[in-house]
Design a protein around this motif. Structure first.
Motif, short mmCIF file in Angstrom:
data_model
loop_
_atom_site.label_atom_id
_atom_site.label_comp_id
_atom_site.label_asym_id
_atom_site.label_seq_id
_atom_site.Cartn_x
_atom_site.Cartn_y
_atom_site.Cartn_z
N GLY A 102 16.40 11.58 11.68
CA GLY A 102 16.82 10.26 11.24
C GLY A 102 16.45 9.93 9.81
N ASP A 103 15.60 10.75 9.19
CA ASP A 103 15.21 10.52 7.80
C ASP A 103 16.31 10.96 6.85
OD1 ASP A 103 12.79 9.40 8.42
OD2 ASP A 103 11.62 11.22 8.11
N GLU A 104 16.18 10.49 5.59
CA GLU A 104 17.16 10.79 4.56
C GLU A 104 16.49 11.44 3.35
OE1 GLU A 104 18.72 6.98 3.56
OE2 GLU A 104 19.89 6.77 5.42
N PHE A 105 17.28 12.21 2.61
CA PHE A 105 16.87 12.65 1.28
C PHE A 105 18.07 12.50 0.37
CE2 PHE A 105 18.62 16.42 3.17
CZ PHE A 105 19.14 17.20 2.14
N ILE A 106 17.79 12.22 -0.89
CA ILE A 106 18.84 12.03 -1.89
C ILE A 106 19.00 13.34 -2.65
CG2 ILE A 106 19.54 10.73 -3.93
CD1 ILE A 106 17.57 8.52 -2.95
N ALA A 107 20.24 13.75 -2.87
CA ALA A 107 20.50 14.98 -3.61
C ALA A 107 21.57 14.75 -4.67
CB ALA A 107 20.94 16.10 -2.67
N ALA A 108 21.43 15.40 -5.80
CA ALA A 108 22.45 15.35 -6.84
C ALA A 108 23.70 16.07 -6.35
CB ALA A 108 21.93 16.00 -8.11
N ARG A 109 24.86 15.53 -6.67
CA ARG A 109 26.11 16.17 -6.25
C ARG A 109 26.34 17.51 -6.94
NH1 ARG A 109 29.64 13.65 -3.16
NH2 ARG A 109 29.45 11.41 -2.80
N LYS A 110 25.85 17.63 -8.16
CA LYS A 110 26.04 18.89 -8.90
C LYS A 110 24.98 19.88 -8.43
CE LYS A 110 28.34 16.95 -12.92
NZ LYS A 110 28.32 16.74 -14.38
N ALA A 144 20.61 4.66 -4.05
CA ALA A 144 20.63 5.46 -2.82
C ALA A 144 19.33 5.35 -2.02
CB ALA A 144 20.91 6.92 -3.15
N VAL A 145 18.28 4.81 -2.61
CA VAL A 145 16.98 4.74 -1.94
C VAL A 145 17.02 3.71 -0.81
CG1 VAL A 145 14.54 4.15 -2.21
CG2 VAL A 145 15.71 5.47 -3.98
N THR A 146 16.52 4.13 0.36
CA THR A 146 16.38 3.23 1.51
C THR A 146 14.98 3.45 2.11
OG1 THR A 146 17.07 4.73 3.29
CG2 THR A 146 18.82 3.66 2.02
N PRO A 147 14.59 2.64 3.10
CA PRO A 147 13.29 2.88 3.75
C PRO A 147 13.19 4.24 4.43
CG PRO A 147 14.04 0.65 4.19
CD PRO A 147 15.18 1.35 3.53
N ARG A 148 14.34 4.90 4.69
CA ARG A 148 14.33 6.21 5.34
C ARG A 148 14.27 7.36 4.34
NH1 ARG A 148 12.69 6.00 10.23
NH2 ARG A 148 13.69 7.99 10.65
N THR A 149 14.32 7.05 3.05
CA THR A 149 14.33 8.11 2.03
C THR A 149 12.95 8.78 1.96
OG1 THR A 149 15.95 6.89 0.71
CG2 THR A 149 14.69 8.62 -0.41
N ALA A 169 13.84 11.18 -16.06
CA ALA A 169 14.43 9.92 -15.62
C ALA A 169 14.49 9.84 -14.10
CB ALA A 169 15.83 9.77 -16.22
N ILE A 170 14.86 10.95 -13.45
CA ILE A 170 14.94 10.94 -11.99
C ILE A 170 13.54 10.95 -11.38
CG2 ILE A 170 15.81 12.19 -9.97
CD1 ILE A 170 18.13 13.14 -11.78
N SER A 171 12.58 11.55 -12.06
CA SER A 171 11.19 11.50 -11.60
C SER A 171 10.69 10.06 -11.57
CB SER A 171 10.30 12.33 -12.53
OG SER A 171 8.94 12.14 -12.23
N THR A 172 11.10 9.27 -12.54
CA THR A 172 10.71 7.85 -12.56
C THR A 172 11.24 7.12 -11.33
OG1 THR A 172 10.64 7.83 -14.98
CG2 THR A 172 10.88 5.71 -13.87
N VAL A 173 12.47 7.43 -10.94
CA VAL A 173 13.05 6.85 -9.73
C VAL A 173 12.25 7.27 -8.50
CG1 VAL A 173 15.11 6.72 -8.26
CG2 VAL A 173 15.36 6.78 -10.75
N ALA A 174 11.90 8.56 -8.44
CA ALA A 174 11.14 9.07 -7.29
C ALA A 174 9.77 8.40 -7.20
CB ALA A 174 10.98 10.59 -7.40
N ARG A 175 9.10 8.23 -8.33
CA ARG A 175 7.78 7.59 -8.35
C ARG A 175 7.90 6.14 -7.84
NH1 ARG A 175 6.38 11.89 -8.69
NH2 ARG A 175 5.21 13.03 -10.27
N LYS A 176 8.90 5.44 -8.32
CA LYS A 176 9.10 4.05 -7.90
C LYS A 176 9.36 3.97 -6.39
CE LYS A 176 11.92 -0.04 -8.93
NZ LYS A 176 13.04 -0.57 -9.76
#
Length: 426
Positions: A102-110, A144-149, A169-176
């Motif tokens: 039920g968990d999620e992970f975000i992935a780049a399309r490329k 794309a971030v949700t409580p399940r990410t 830049a994406i690391s900053t999103v992950a940290r947040k």
């Protein structure tokens, strides 16, 4: 040796290795064995209880593989690593430690087409859900971030198009979001980019590609940066909660900044079983010794070939970050100043049919599904590696019908250009 920190080329040859203490052999031996003898019953019990480090069974660890793990750890600037059977196996083992059903992970399309397929289809049977984001639109990761990410996954240099990802830049999103950033560094290798220096928490590789470098051995590796606090918020129970199979040990508490690498070994590799053959580890170690020399030649050749193609009348466009006109050139200058890699794509004015025709006419380039070989390679992604995607998804991933992917080897650049010239002329 003095106290100075060894350079990259020195680490590529020496890190993790020393003469064999029994025979004096200078090359790392192939420990082609399934099992290892215990000193006594107490020693065996301490190994199985994670109270001591040592060898038990090659599915869990092997001395040849250990040298490979130490070497890649040193090159990437991590704290520990785990070698496994393939790059795909590395991705499975990593995400098994992070995701519950039920968990999620975000992935780049490329991404590499095989990764897109693995994430979209195979992982569904585990209850792991991928949410796609656009690496050219950093805000799409935030949205794309949700409580399940539970994680974010990107490639440092994306396959097949060779675009450069803004890791910081994406690391900053992950940290947040309070989740780890996983970076597939296969196409760059640590010679060009060290993602940990830019905020990555976990690095994975297909060792099959540039690290091994000779197209002869499958392998994958997971590198733990030692930068993520796995106890935060109870999101990662595999690491923060007592492990019943190890008498209640909490891996985060016990192993600190290399707890993730330990979890991958004693929970993932132990039970899922994608062990790397010691023979393959030996072959990949040998390849890594020449990584700096090969990668620079790969990059120099790739730039020359890309410049040739950019000026050819049959070519509609070239996607190579090493070209000054490319949209990713500034990111290449920031993240990969020694070269923008050796894998890139170009589009032909004749579309799908022209791409298929070109592949069949090349003589020096080998037509096969691989990258990172000493030999130059070619493929038409829309009919092969990305064929499982619909047309819209192919275009989004950089593998449209008119696209040809090249992996430039270490041959003489003049010969590569001549081969492309004759194929385009036909």
């Amino acid at each position: 040796m003095s106290d100075r920190l060894p350079g990259f080329s020195t680490l590529a040859v020496h890190a993790g290795a020393q003469p064999d203490p029994t025979t004096g052999a200078r090359a790392t031996p192939i420990y082609q064995t399934t099992s290892f003898v215990f000193n006594d019953a107490d020693h065996a019990a301490s190994l199985f209880g994670l109270q001591a480090f040592g060898n038990i069974y090659t599915r869990i660890g092997n001395p040849t593989n250990a040298v490979l793990e130490e070497r890649v750890t040193a090159l990437e600037g991590g704290t520990a690593a785990l070698a496994v059977a393939s790059g795909h196996a590395a991705q499975v083992v990593v995400l098994q430690q992070l995701l519950q059903p039920g968990d999620e992970f975000i992935a780049a399309r490329k991404l590499y087409g095989g990764s897109i397929n693995q994430f979209s289809h195979a992982f569904k049977s585990f209850g792991w859900n991928v949410v796609w984001a656009d690496s050219d639109d950093i805000a799409s990761f935030e949205r794309a971030v949700t409580p399940r990410t539970k994680a974010i996954f990107i490639e440092s240099i994306a396959n097949p198009g060779g675009s450069i990802t803004d890791i910081e830049a994406i690391s900053t999103v992950a940290r947040k979001a309070g989740v780890p950033l996983i970076v597939d560094n296969t196409l760059a290798s640590p010679y060009l980019i060290r993602p940990i220096d830019h905020g990555a928490d976990i690095v994975v590789h297909s060792l099959t590609k540039f690290l091994g470098g000779h197209g002869n051995s499958l392998g994958g590796i997971i590198v733990d940066a030692g930068t993520f606090d796995w106890s935060t918020g109870g999101k990662y129970p595999m690491l923060s909660e007592p492990r019943p199979e190890y008498h209640g040990i909490r891996l985060q508490e016990t192993f600190g900044n290399f707890a993730f690498a330990i979890a991958c070994r004693v929970l993932g590799l132990r039970d899922l079983g994608p062990a790397l053959s010691p023979f393959n580890a030996f072959m990949i170690l040998t390849g890594i010794e020449t990584l700096p020399l090969r990668m620079q030649k790969h990059c120099d050749n790739a730039k020359a070939v890309a410049e040739f193609l950019a000026g050819h009348p049959a070519v509609a466009s070239v996607s190579y970050a090493g070209l000054a006109s490319d949209k990713y050139n500034q990111l290449a200058r920031k993240y990969a100043p020694k070269g923008a890699g050796a894998v890139f794509t170009f589009s032909l004015k004749g579309g799908y049919d022209a791409g298929v025709s070109l592949v069949s006419k090349l003589q020096l380039f080998s037509h096969l599904a691989n990258v990172g070989d000493t030999r130059s390679l070619v493929i038409h992604p829309a009919s092969t590696t990305h064929s499982q995607l619909d047309d819209a998804a192919k275009v989004k991933s950089g593998a449209g019908p008119d696209v040809v992917r090249l992996s430039i080897g270490i041959e003489d650049k003049e010969d590569l250009i001549a081969d492309l010239e004759q194929a385009l002329a036909g």
